[in-house]
Write an enzyme that holds these catalytic residues in place. Sequence first.
Site: not given
Lengths: 339, 339
Positions: A13, A168, A240, A134, A95
């Site tokens: 990521h 994440h 990230d 996300h 994504k």
Amino acid sequence: MESITLHNPLDMHLHLREGEILKTILPYSTDTFLGAVVMPNLKQPITDTRLAEAYYETIKKIANDFNPIMTIYLTNDLKKQDLQQAISKGFKILKLYPKGSTTNSSNGVENILDHKMQQILEIAQDLGFILSIHAESSGFSLDREYEFLKVFEYLSQTFPKLKIILEHMSDHRSIKVLDSFENIFATLTLHHITMDLDDLLGKGLNPHYFCKPILKTKKDKEMLLNLAITAHPKVSFGSDSAPHLLSTKLSSNASAGIFSAPFLLESLAELFEKHNALANLQKFISDNAFKNYNLSFKNQKTIVLKKQPCIIPESIACMDDKIIPLHAGKTLQWSLDKS
Amino acid sequence: MESITLHNPLDMHLHLREGEILKTILPYSTDTFLGAVVMPNLKQPITDTRLAEAYYETIKKIANDFNPIMTIYLTNDLKKQDLQQAISKGFKILKLYPKGSTTNSSNGVENILDHKMQQILEIAQDLGFILSIHAESSGFSLDREYEFLKVFEYLSQTFPKLKIILEHMSDHRSIKVLDSFENIFATLTLHHITMDLDDLLGKGLNPHYFCKPILKTKKDKEMLLNLAITAHPKVSFGSDSAPHLLSTKLSSNASAGIFSAPFLLESLAELFEKHNALANLQKFISDNAFKNYNLSFKNQKTIVLKKQPCIIPESIACMDDKIIPLHAGKTLQWSLDKS
């Protein structure tokens, strides 16, 4: 001198941005990683194969040995032929940004459960896509990921053959989805497994520790760290890392994102050593990702880290401004063996 | 035109600082308030009567009609004669900062429960002092006030005749101390009853909403707001207005404090009107404080607010820098009637 060898490290990521920022920051990832999952939330989001190809070429021109694993920004406009075209080029990660959830997410999905999106995900499942999410609701900051878990439950049951990644992971309450649902996986950042809300705001307020999802409690940090150091088979490392110019960080409306790309492996070595878990680092940094994403590359990369201190720079110059790396100025106990 | 008349408004928790900042900001309080409890955490803390007298005179020189209610910074060095001297001058509030809890608190109390501090509080009780507390532990930010509640329980039972104020209450779990312990009171800020953590970091990060105690959840905000709009008899308004230069807010280590002093009454009028509680504003802004702190002043102040929009300025110039007021640029529905 004590050393560790890591094979084919992957950052699952990564935000590389574009233009001058891309040129400035890319070497920090290519020096140590064989490849990375490249996020599509540019100012003009990477919403189709043509844009993904152009972005891929831009990155390859700067770093030919690096393997950018491209992602397509999921929107309601994607059609079956778009998805077929993407897969044919090897772009197999979609994504999903809930609209407004983070930097450059204004083109994100408004309602994941609507009919159109269901059709797209049905096709994506059939074509063998991976869905990276996300995972945040629009609720109270500290509960956004938790509130989103019901979407994972729904998606997992509705699309049992679609691999879904909770990006994440930041909340210990999310961990259970890994065991409950076969097709759900996760990535972990360095910052969510080593820092909590107090690092952001417990003394002074530090905008360099501001990210989405927000850093949470000590319990969250510790339970997520445990996933990492035990190299949970459904979990891969995804930094990230997200660069922002200092001027946008020192602002009344500071941007979310932590630039951790420099010194990721050195930091992880120090962390895993502290927890007597160096033996698991290879899985966390590479092997789990190869298995879970079914990856293969033409080239290989071997990294040797030696037990010798190095210092993270205070800042990195960029566009008449600067970018502040995570833990700027800190001394680490491991460094890259460039010999 | 619709109007409200308020008698003798008091701000029971105010940071006035010193030097140029004091001169710049004091008018915002003196325009609308009859007096204020002035916090002692200057760079050189106001730790004794001599310093309090000098600070009092400095303020009076700028604003003779304003009534500064001085506080003495509680330290282990205070002796019986120091406390007697303070009381003889009318300085009857001791301010307790746990060491390191907020701006300029490095001289604060390390252990509230040690023998020396117990002796001081015993004398303070006998002399009729009020003890104001920045009620935070050194634990996790969102639990600091909650963790501190056991100290209130201990103090209340050990010193039942000492009036104790839980300053800037920020956690709904604290409300119960008001009912459980006769000698415990509280102040509420405008920001803790109208904002939560999402205002600080839910979208971008806004350092102007960074304060200690940190803004908490929506539930905390709503339950504390309810205390205010019902004018709970043990609760007074204390803004905790705390100016910081913009350069210290736009920093990698931003200072805690919200400068709310301008437009406090206008904002409170709008808030209480929205909740059909205008009839309780007089108690919240003045009457409760007069009763609970047993106050009297030589002069009076009557403020008339009219239903006419006003705009909070974007910034206030100070020392070649600026100070950003709370809700800079916002239009309020009430304004001060200066006719």
